[in-house]
Design a protein around this motif. Structure first.
Motif, PDB file in Angstrom:
ATOM      1  N   PHE A  28      21.971  65.902  40.161  1.00  0.00           N
ATOM      2  CA  PHE A  28      22.590  65.616  41.459  1.00  0.00           C
ATOM      3  C   PHE A  28      23.316  64.266  41.494  1.00  0.00           C
ATOM      4  O   PHE A  28      23.960  63.939  42.482  1.00  0.00           O
ATOM      5  CB  PHE A  28      21.560  65.711  42.594  1.00  0.00           C
ATOM      6  CG  PHE A  28      20.308  64.907  42.392  1.00  0.00           C
ATOM      7  CD1 PHE A  28      19.145  65.522  41.977  1.00  0.00           C
ATOM      8  CD2 PHE A  28      20.296  63.535  42.617  1.00  0.00           C
ATOM      9  CE1 PHE A  28      17.977  64.782  41.791  1.00  0.00           C
ATOM     10  CE2 PHE A  28      19.142  62.789  42.445  1.00  0.00           C
ATOM     11  CZ  PHE A  28      17.980  63.417  42.030  1.00  0.00           C
ATOM     12  N   VAL A  29      23.230  63.461  40.415  1.00  0.00           N
ATOM     13  CA  VAL A  29      23.967  62.199  40.382  1.00  0.00           C
ATOM     14  C   VAL A  29      24.951  62.126  39.223  1.00  0.00           C
ATOM     15  O   VAL A  29      25.704  61.150  39.108  1.00  0.00           O
ATOM     16  CB  VAL A  29      23.030  60.969  40.329  1.00  0.00           C
ATOM     17  CG1 VAL A  29      22.086  60.969  41.519  1.00  0.00           C
ATOM     18  CG2 VAL A  29      22.286  60.903  39.005  1.00  0.00           C
ATOM     19  N   LYS A  30      24.955  63.111  38.361  1.00  0.00           N
ATOM     20  CA  LYS A  30      25.864  63.086  37.220  1.00  0.00           C
ATOM     21  C   LYS A  30      27.313  62.992  37.684  1.00  0.00           C
ATOM     22  O   LYS A  30      27.730  63.687  38.599  1.00  0.00           O
ATOM     23  CB  LYS A  30      25.665  64.330  36.361  1.00  0.00           C
ATOM     24  CG  LYS A  30      24.410  64.294  35.499  1.00  0.00           C
ATOM     25  CD  LYS A  30      24.266  65.545  34.651  1.00  0.00           C
ATOM     26  CE  LYS A  30      23.018  65.476  33.777  1.00  0.00           C
ATOM     27  NZ  LYS A  30      22.823  66.716  32.992  1.00  0.00           N
ATOM     28  N   GLY A  31      28.047  62.086  37.052  1.00  0.00           N
ATOM     29  CA  GLY A  31      29.439  61.891  37.410  1.00  0.00           C
ATOM     30  C   GLY A  31      29.643  60.917  38.551  1.00  0.00           C
ATOM     31  O   GLY A  31      30.779  60.511  38.825  1.00  0.00           O
ATOM     32  N   ARG A  32      28.573  60.540  39.221  1.00  0.00           N
ATOM     33  CA  ARG A  32      28.686  59.595  40.352  1.00  0.00           C
ATOM     34  C   ARG A  32      27.956  58.278  40.090  1.00  0.00           C
ATOM     35  O   ARG A  32      28.413  57.225  40.512  1.00  0.00           O
ATOM     36  CB  ARG A  32      28.113  60.231  41.620  1.00  0.00           C
ATOM     37  CG  ARG A  32      28.813  61.513  42.045  1.00  0.00           C
ATOM     38  CD  ARG A  32      28.353  61.969  43.430  1.00  0.00           C
ATOM     39  NE  ARG A  32      26.921  62.288  43.453  1.00  0.00           N
ATOM     40  CZ  ARG A  32      26.055  61.743  44.318  1.00  0.00           C
ATOM     41  NH1 ARG A  32      26.465  60.852  45.191  1.00  0.00           N
ATOM     42  NH2 ARG A  32      24.774  62.092  44.294  1.00  0.00           N
ATOM     43  N   PHE A  33      26.840  58.342  39.417  1.00  0.00           N
ATOM     44  CA  PHE A  33      26.023  57.159  39.148  1.00  0.00           C
ATOM     45  C   PHE A  33      26.119  56.790  37.674  1.00  0.00           C
ATOM     46  O   PHE A  33      26.198  57.676  36.813  1.00  0.00           O
ATOM     47  CB  PHE A  33      24.554  57.412  39.482  1.00  0.00           C
ATOM     48  CG  PHE A  33      24.249  57.601  40.945  1.00  0.00           C
ATOM     49  CD1 PHE A  33      25.250  57.724  41.905  1.00  0.00           C
ATOM     50  CD2 PHE A  33      22.931  57.646  41.379  1.00  0.00           C
ATOM     51  CE1 PHE A  33      24.954  57.898  43.248  1.00  0.00           C
ATOM     52  CE2 PHE A  33      22.610  57.814  42.714  1.00  0.00           C
ATOM     53  CZ  PHE A  33      23.620  57.947  43.649  1.00  0.00           C
ATOM     54  N   THR A  34      26.073  55.487  37.395  1.00  0.00           N
ATOM     55  CA  THR A  34      26.074  55.002  36.024  1.00  0.00           C
ATOM     56  C   THR A  34      25.000  53.942  35.857  1.00  0.00           C
ATOM     57  O   THR A  34      24.971  52.965  36.609  1.00  0.00           O
ATOM     58  CB  THR A  34      27.435  54.408  35.648  1.00  0.00           C
ATOM     59  OG1 THR A  34      28.460  55.387  35.839  1.00  0.00           O
ATOM     60  CG2 THR A  34      27.438  53.969  34.191  1.00  0.00           C
ATOM     61  N   ILE A  35      24.153  54.147  34.870  1.00  0.00           N
ATOM     62  CA  ILE A  35      23.094  53.188  34.602  1.00  0.00           C
ATOM     63  C   ILE A  35      23.485  52.332  33.406  1.00  0.00           C
ATOM     64  O   ILE A  35      24.133  52.810  32.471  1.00  0.00           O
ATOM     65  CB  ILE A  35      21.740  53.898  34.350  1.00  0.00           C
ATOM     66  CG1 ILE A  35      20.580  52.908  34.403  1.00  0.00           C
ATOM     67  CG2 ILE A  35      21.758  54.679  33.039  1.00  0.00           C
ATOM     68  CD1 ILE A  35      19.209  53.576  34.460  1.00  0.00           C
ATOM     69  N   SER A  36      23.115  51.047  33.460  1.00  0.00           N
ATOM     70  CA  SER A  36      23.403  50.146  32.355  1.00  0.00           C
ATOM     71  C   SER A  36      22.299  49.107  32.273  1.00  0.00           C
ATOM     72  O   SER A  36      21.569  48.887  33.242  1.00  0.00           O
ATOM     73  CB  SER A  36      24.762  49.464  32.545  1.00  0.00           C
ATOM     74  OG  SER A  36      24.767  48.692  33.736  1.00  0.00           O
ATOM     75  N   SER A  37      22.202  48.476  31.125  1.00  0.00           N
ATOM     76  CA  SER A  37      21.173  47.462  30.962  1.00  0.00           C
ATOM     77  C   SER A  37      21.683  46.296  30.138  1.00  0.00           C
ATOM     78  O   SER A  37      22.601  46.448  29.320  1.00  0.00           O
ATOM     79  CB  SER A  37      19.916  48.055  30.309  1.00  0.00           C
ATOM     80  OG  SER A  37      20.191  48.465  28.992  1.00  0.00           O
ATOM     81  N   ASN A  38      21.104  45.143  30.372  1.00  0.00           N
ATOM     82  CA  ASN A  38      21.389  43.951  29.596  1.00  0.00           C
ATOM     83  C   ASN A  38      20.047  43.465  29.059  1.00  0.00           C
ATOM     84  O   ASN A  38      19.293  42.798  29.769  1.00  0.00           O
ATOM     85  CB  ASN A  38      22.053  42.887  30.469  1.00  0.00           C
ATOM     86  CG  ASN A  38      22.465  41.664  29.681  1.00  0.00           C
ATOM     87  OD1 ASN A  38      21.807  41.265  28.725  1.00  0.00           O
ATOM     88  ND2 ASN A  38      23.567  41.053  30.071  1.00  0.00           N
TER      89      ASN A  38
END
Length: 122
Positions: free
Chosen positions: A63-73
């Motif tokens: 339900f979030v694919k294509g709308r949300f992006t996760i990233s990390s540092n």
């Protein structure tokens, strides 16, 4: 002790964007998974997205694919969730959580931070 501090929630109109952040500390290993779980009023918690610290693998709920992006540092021990094209049904308390990622890319959480409220108005 693993500690997770979430921030970035707020009120936004449908179609808008928000960025959630999670500051993490206390990990004793470089191999862990960190992500977001949300809980809408009257509903059960559901996984949103997670990322592996060791190889960067990500997992997104359909339900979030294509709308949300996760990233990390990893150097800063922070993780972000960029949420675009928000919908009223995205309204929920979003919890930062950490644990491990299985070989199938599923995140299993052992540690939880406090939630941050995201409200999307129609």
């Amino acid at each position: 002790e693993v500690q997770l501090q979430a921030s970035g929630g707020g009120l936004v109109q449908a179609g808008g964007s928000l960025r959630l952040s999670c500051a993490a500390s206390g990990f004793t290993s470089d191999d862990y998974a960190i992500g977001w779980v949300r809980q809408a009023p009257g509903k059960e918690r559901e996984g949103v997205s997670c990322i592996s610290s060791s190889d960067g693998r990500t997992n997104y709920a359909d339900f979030v694919k294509g709308r949300f992006t996760i990233s990390s540092n990893n150097a800063k021990n922070t993780m972000n969730l960029q949420m675009n094209s928000l919908k009223p049904e995205d309204t929920a308390v979003y919890y930062c959580a950490a644990g491990a990622m299985t070989k199938w890319g599923i995140c299993e959480y052992s540690y939880w931070g406090q939630g941050t409220l995201v409200t999307v108005s129609s």
